[in-house]
Design an enzyme around this catalytic site. Structure first.
Site, PDB file in Angstrom:
ATOM      1  N   LYS A   1       9.254   0.642   4.299  1.00 22.12           N
ATOM      2  CA  LYS A   1       8.539   1.866   3.950  1.00 22.12           C
ATOM      3  C   LYS A   1       9.480   2.756   3.143  1.00 22.12           C
ATOM      4  O   LYS A   1      10.419   3.345   3.690  1.00 22.12           O
ATOM      5  CB  LYS A   1       8.036   2.597   5.186  1.00 22.12           C
ATOM      6  CG  LYS A   1       6.987   3.645   4.849  1.00 22.12           C
ATOM      7  CD  LYS A   1       6.299   4.141   6.099  1.00 22.12           C
ATOM      8  CE  LYS A   1       5.063   4.959   5.763  1.00 22.12           C
ATOM      9  NZ  LYS A   1       3.915   4.153   5.390  1.00 22.12           N
TER      10      LYS A   1
ATOM     11  N   GLY B   1       4.927   7.420   2.193  1.00 23.59           N
ATOM     12  CA  GLY B   1       5.722   6.484   1.424  1.00 23.59           C
ATOM     13  C   GLY B   1       4.939   5.259   1.008  1.00 23.59           C
ATOM     14  O   GLY B   1       3.743   5.125   1.266  1.00 23.59           O
TER      15      GLY B   1
ATOM     16  N   GLY C   1       0.802  -1.220   0.000  1.00 26.02           N
ATOM     17  CA  GLY C   1       0.000   0.000   0.000  1.00 26.02           C
ATOM     18  C   GLY C   1       0.835   1.270   0.000  1.00 26.02           C
ATOM     19  O   GLY C   1       2.045   1.248   0.258  1.00 26.02           O
TER      20      GLY C   1
ATOM     21  N   GLY D   1       0.866   5.304   1.420  1.00 25.29           N
ATOM     22  CA  GLY D   1       0.293   6.232   2.380  1.00 25.29           C
ATOM     23  C   GLY D   1       0.770   7.646   2.162  1.00 25.29           C
ATOM     24  O   GLY D   1       1.303   7.991   1.110  1.00 25.29           O
TER      25      GLY D   1
ATOM     26  N   ASP E   1       0.061  11.613  14.679  1.00 25.28           N
ATOM     27  CA  ASP E   1      -0.703  11.282  13.478  1.00 25.28           C
ATOM     28  C   ASP E   1      -1.428   9.948  13.638  1.00 25.28           C
ATOM     29  O   ASP E   1      -1.485   9.140  12.716  1.00 25.28           O
ATOM     30  CB  ASP E   1       0.228  11.251  12.258  1.00 25.28           C
ATOM     31  CG  ASP E   1      -0.543  11.206  10.946  1.00 25.28           C
ATOM     32  OD1 ASP E   1      -1.660  11.759  10.892  1.00 25.28           O
ATOM     33  OD2 ASP E   1      -0.044  10.615   9.977  1.00 25.28           O
TER      34      ASP E   1
END
Length: 270
Positions: free
Chosen positions: A43, A28, A23, A25, A136
């Protein structure tokens, strides 16, 4: 966000036989591959201006955290991927799904919701005890080991701060990160430990009900209007156990010091 790299380029750069795209985001792209005989999540940071040595210094505090509810950081390295040197953060791989995915499938039982709360609070307490903030927290940054609500693992470890990325996305879209920001963060004041507690309150409400406590996806409004909306506590479902309902409302106080501490929040859970 769309996949940026091809599997052959990633395998060649990492020196592995196979890699699985997991995936993309805000910061990254994540790939699953072997790291020194361990299952790992790589990542690949979007911003190639971020130096791996600087990142390695910044994340030194995260390396010292050894908690089942905080993802383990193995290393930070530079890999030459698709013609450019790119910093890559290497984490343990958490099998299962993330909280945002499971929320769409089913609601947790009260015991599972309490377990989710305990996992989130325990992980955040480990960060705070190391004098770190996440800043976050949101469902997409919470892995659920083996897709179990009561085995939460905190991901991304404050990348918004580490990478000097502006956390507030532009209104009127109200997408992504802003959904889970505390009022003080939306006002662009300094993030606090209590800011992480706010995000936990929002995530617990959403897990329990299937909807966000304050916003609808795609709503258009300015920051002042959004902050004003956060000043009114949401209606917590009457069937929630008292300890969970109290925890959610405490975390969602618009006055930071009224949220208390993570340790006190854990003590409030039955």
């Amino acid at each position: 966000m769309a996949k940026k790299f091809e599997v052959d380029d990633v395998c060649t750069a990492l020196g592995v036989e196979k890699a699985e795209y997991r995936g993309t985001g805000s910061f990254g792209e994540t790939w699953r591959a072997d790291f020194a005989g361990r299952d790992a999540a790589y990542k690949i940071i979007h911003n190639t201006g971020d130096d791996a040595k600087r990142l390695s210094r910044e994340v030194e505090g995260y390396r010292r955290i050894d908690n089942a509810h905080v993802v383990k950081l193995f290393d930070v390295r530079t890999f030459h991927i698709a013609g450019m040197d790119r910093p890559v953060m290497i984490f343990e791989y958490i099998p299962g799904c993330d909280l945002s995915e499971l929320i769409k499938v089913r609601r947790p039982s009260h015991d599972e919701l309490r377990g989710l709360a305990r996992g989130l609070l325990t992980g955040v307490r480990a960060l705070h005890e190391a004098d770190l903030l996440h800043r976050d927290l949101k469902p997409a940054n919470i892995a659920l080991r083996d897709s179990k609500y009561d085995d939460a693992v905190i991901l991304d470890l404050g990348l918004a701060k580490l990478l000097d990325v502006e956390s507030i996305t532009r209104y009127p879209t109200l997408l992504g990160t802003t959904f889970y920001m505390a009022p003080e963060q939306l006002r662009q004041d300094r993030a606090l430990r209590a800011s992480d507690l706010w995000a936990i309150g929002e995530m617990l409400f959403e897990a329990a009900t299937g909807v966000h406590p304050f916003f609808k996806q795609g709503e258009a409004m300015g920051i002042a209007e959004a902050v004003n909306r956060l000043s009114t506590p949401p209606a917590v479902p009457s069937d929630l156990p008292p300890d969970i309902a109290e925890l959610i409302l405490k975390c969602l106080s618009d006055v930071p010091h009224r949220r208390g501490t993570v340790t006190k929040a854990l003590d409030r859970l039955a």
